[in-house]
Design a protein around this motif. Structure first.
Motif, PDB file in Angstrom:
ATOM      1  N   ALA A 117       0.414  -1.163  -0.068  1.00  0.00           N
ATOM      2  CA  ALA A 117       0.147   0.133   0.473  1.00  0.00           C
ATOM      3  C   ALA A 117       0.710   1.306  -0.079  1.00  0.00           C
ATOM      4  CB  ALA A 117      -0.774   0.041   1.358  1.00  0.00           C
ATOM      5  N   LEU A 118      -0.111   2.485  -0.227  1.00  0.00           N
ATOM      6  CA  LEU A 118       1.123   3.458  -0.049  1.00  0.00           C
ATOM      7  C   LEU A 118       1.201   3.409   1.213  1.00  0.00           C
ATOM      8  CD1 LEU A 118      -0.857   5.493  -2.769  1.00  0.00           C
ATOM      9  CD2 LEU A 118       1.165   4.572  -3.169  1.00  0.00           C
ATOM     10  N   LYS A 119       2.379   4.740   1.226  1.00  0.00           N
ATOM     11  CA  LYS A 119       3.054   4.707   2.615  1.00  0.00           C
ATOM     12  C   LYS A 119       2.213   6.041   3.406  1.00  0.00           C
ATOM     13  CE  LYS A 119       7.178   6.899   3.015  1.00  0.00           C
ATOM     14  NZ  LYS A 119       7.034   8.176   4.012  1.00  0.00           N
ATOM     15  N   PRO A 120       1.614   6.441   4.694  1.00  0.00           N
ATOM     16  CA  PRO A 120       1.646   7.255   5.182  1.00  0.00           C
ATOM     17  C   PRO A 120       3.223   8.465   5.225  1.00  0.00           C
ATOM     18  CG  PRO A 120       0.769   5.263   6.539  1.00  0.00           C
ATOM     19  CD  PRO A 120       1.868   4.693   5.021  1.00  0.00           C
ATOM     20  N   ASP A 179      -6.134  -4.293   3.949  1.00  0.00           N
ATOM     21  CA  ASP A 179      -5.700  -3.754   5.644  1.00  0.00           C
ATOM     22  C   ASP A 179      -4.940  -2.944   5.970  1.00  0.00           C
ATOM     23  OD1 ASP A 179      -7.541  -5.701   6.715  1.00  0.00           O
ATOM     24  OD2 ASP A 179      -6.336  -7.474   7.115  1.00  0.00           O
ATOM     25  N   LEU A 180      -3.882  -2.981   4.222  1.00  0.00           N
ATOM     26  CA  LEU A 180      -2.585  -1.916   4.925  1.00  0.00           C
ATOM     27  C   LEU A 180      -2.695  -0.724   4.410  1.00  0.00           C
ATOM     28  CD1 LEU A 180       0.189  -4.116   3.260  1.00  0.00           C
ATOM     29  CD2 LEU A 180       0.132  -3.890   5.451  1.00  0.00           C
ATOM     30  N   ARG A 181      -3.948  -0.809   3.525  1.00  0.00           N
ATOM     31  CA  ARG A 181      -4.875   1.041   3.634  1.00  0.00           C
ATOM     32  C   ARG A 181      -5.626   1.298   5.138  1.00  0.00           C
ATOM     33  NH1 ARG A 181      -5.789  -1.251  -1.679  1.00  0.00           N
ATOM     34  NH2 ARG A 181      -7.444  -2.379  -1.813  1.00  0.00           N
ATOM     35  N   LEU A 182      -6.778   0.473   5.303  1.00  0.00           N
ATOM     36  CA  LEU A 182      -7.022   0.274   6.093  1.00  0.00           C
ATOM     37  C   LEU A 182      -5.852   0.886   7.292  1.00  0.00           C
ATOM     38  CD1 LEU A 182      -8.881   0.742   8.333  1.00  0.00           C
ATOM     39  CD2 LEU A 182      -8.961  -1.616   8.780  1.00  0.00           C
ATOM     40  N   LEU A 183      -4.938   0.001   8.063  1.00  0.00           N
ATOM     41  CA  LEU A 183      -4.227   1.039   8.593  1.00  0.00           C
ATOM     42  C   LEU A 183      -3.688   2.101   8.397  1.00  0.00           C
ATOM     43  CD1 LEU A 183      -2.225  -2.634   9.028  1.00  0.00           C
ATOM     44  CD2 LEU A 183      -3.040  -1.823  10.950  1.00  0.00           C
ATOM     45  N   ALA A 184      -3.039   2.243   7.686  1.00  0.00           N
ATOM     46  CA  ALA A 184      -2.455   3.976   6.239  1.00  0.00           C
ATOM     47  C   ALA A 184      -3.592   4.417   7.332  1.00  0.00           C
ATOM     48  CB  ALA A 184      -2.244   3.781   5.403  1.00  0.00           C
ATOM     49  N   GLU A 185      -5.299   4.305   6.712  1.00  0.00           N
ATOM     50  CA  GLU A 185      -5.366   5.410   7.088  1.00  0.00           C
ATOM     51  C   GLU A 185      -5.564   6.095   8.371  1.00  0.00           C
ATOM     52  OE1 GLU A 185     -10.762   5.806   7.762  1.00  0.00           O
ATOM     53  OE2 GLU A 185     -10.040   4.429   6.244  1.00  0.00           O
ATOM     54  N   MET A 190      -3.525   5.570  10.423  1.00  0.00           N
ATOM     55  CA  MET A 190      -1.791   6.156  11.119  1.00  0.00           C
ATOM     56  C   MET A 190      -1.233   7.470  10.271  1.00  0.00           C
ATOM     57  SD  MET A 190       0.988   3.127  11.045  1.00  0.00           S
ATOM     58  CE  MET A 190       0.867   2.513   9.177  1.00  0.00           C
ATOM     59  N   GLU A 191      -2.889   7.600   9.563  1.00  0.00           N
ATOM     60  CA  GLU A 191      -2.837   9.199   9.016  1.00  0.00           C
ATOM     61  C   GLU A 191      -3.347  10.114  10.062  1.00  0.00           C
ATOM     62  OE1 GLU A 191      -1.167  10.934   6.883  1.00  0.00           O
ATOM     63  OE2 GLU A 191      -0.642   9.762   5.073  1.00  0.00           O
ATOM     64  N   PRO A 249       3.186   3.132  15.162  1.00  0.00           N
ATOM     65  CA  PRO A 249       4.043   2.234  15.437  1.00  0.00           C
ATOM     66  C   PRO A 249       5.016   2.644  16.387  1.00  0.00           C
ATOM     67  CG  PRO A 249       4.994   3.442  13.072  1.00  0.00           C
ATOM     68  CD  PRO A 249       3.578   4.091  13.447  1.00  0.00           C
ATOM     69  N   VAL A 250       5.439   1.504  17.326  1.00  0.00           N
ATOM     70  CA  VAL A 250       6.623   2.039  18.070  1.00  0.00           C
ATOM     71  C   VAL A 250       7.640   1.563  18.458  1.00  0.00           C
ATOM     72  CG1 VAL A 250       7.479   1.485  20.801  1.00  0.00           C
ATOM     73  CG2 VAL A 250       4.728   1.821  19.846  1.00  0.00           C
TER      74      VAL A 250
END
Length: 326
Positions: free
Chosen positions: A114-117, A280-286, A288-289, A295-296
């Motif tokens: 997915a595109l990086k945030p 799911d990567l796009r959901l996680l990116a959203e 995080m945005e 992430p720790v």
């Protein structure tokens, strides 16, 4: 390209930095110039064939020639296959491969990227996929989490656990984290409503308090893990990441015990094995945005220091994730 590889199973020191050919890409793959990676227990288990079950997929007596370890990555797209849509050269991306991210370039199926945030560094983005996928799918798909539930995360200060605490809060749960004394403030900062210091208190003595328990550590018997659950609560087994080393099955032994016990108890016992996917990567990116999860990162190592990074995470005391900077 430079890439880490290994020709015999053993400790991280068996890895060698080699000159290798750049990988070809299939029609549905993307060639990524890796800018950062992260290390997981998954990685040292492959390098050391621990458990022995790992050998079935990568070589019975020794690793298959030319294999490169590593799963998590973030980088920049260099080329795309003929069937790839939505990604183009120059895009900053993050995601995961089955093996191969500990190299300067890697071929990645488009369905695992997915595109990086924009707000994340490459090191932060590379620390997401495996741990966050496991936490998300364990809570949502396996645990069937819902707002208002009482959720306990055993292993809340590690890579998966730090995401699990944050994600459980986004689902509206009341979250209890279990960790050591030195990590209490970290877990609280992630949003945990309560933190149990396992060096002082035994969370398995809290009978009938939780609707969902995610066990990432694997250091308790099933009987003890079921005790703090309500009569209809759910136990989600991640697989005993920090225990059950050696032998044939390793952490899969706890998974097998859970599957055998599940039909005979009132509580649900289920297992999560992450399934990386771009949705799911796009959901996680959203998330995080929106700064709902982050992430720790405990430590960052240079690419040339990879064996040292693996050795550190193998000891089982990393706070969050360990990143690799290229």
């Amino acid at each position: 390209m430079k890439a880490w590889s290994w020709d015999r199973y053993g400790p991280p020191e068996v890895l060698t930095l080699k000159d290798m050919d750049e990988p070809a890409i299939a029609p549905d793959e993307v060639l990524v110039r890796v800018r950062a990676a992260s290390v997981n227990p998954y990685d040292w288990r492959h390098v050391g064939a621990d458990p022995k079950l790992v050998r079935l997929s990568i070589g019975l007596r020794r690793p298959k020639p030319g294999l490169v370890p590593g799963a998590d990555l973030a980088g920049v797209v260099e080329r795309v296959g003929d069937q790839v849509t939505g990604l183009r050269p120059g895009d900053a991306v993050f995601g995961e491969v089955r093996l191969g991210s500990f190299a300067e370039t890697v071929a990645v199926p488009q369905g695992r990227l997915a595109l990086k945030p924009a707000r994340l560094t490459f090191e932060q983005a590379a620390s997401v996929s495996m741990a966050a996928h496991t936490a998300l799918q364990g809570l949502r798909d396996v645990g069937r989490i819902s707002a208002g539930q009482r959720v306990l995360v055993n292993g809340s200060s590690g890579g998966i656990g730090t995401f699990a605490v944050q994600l459980a809060k986004t689902f509206g749960a009341e979250v209890t984290g279990v960790c050591s004394t030195r990590n209490i403030e970290l877990v609280r900062s992630l949003g945990a409503d309560e933190v149990v210091d396992y060096t002082r208190d035994d969370f398995t003595e809290r009978e009938g308090r939780y609707d969902l328990l995610m066990d990432i550590v694997g250091d308790r018997s099933l009987a003890r893990l079921r005790r703090p659950l309500t009569s209809r609560g759910t136990l989600v087994i991640v697989g005993g990441i920090a225990s059950a080393r050696g032998g044939l099955l390793g952490p899969a032994a706890q998974v097998a015990r859970g599957a055998l016990a599940a039909p005979f108890v009132s509580q649900r016992i289920a297992t999560v094995s992450w399934k990386p996917n771009s949705t799911d990567l796009r959901l996680l990116a959203e998330l995080m945005e929106k700064e709902q999860i982050s992430p720790v990162i405990d430590r960052t190592y240079a690419f040339a220091e990879l064996p040292e990074a693996l050795r550190y995470i193998e000891r089982g005391h990393a706070r969050g994730k360990v990143a690799i900077r290229f």
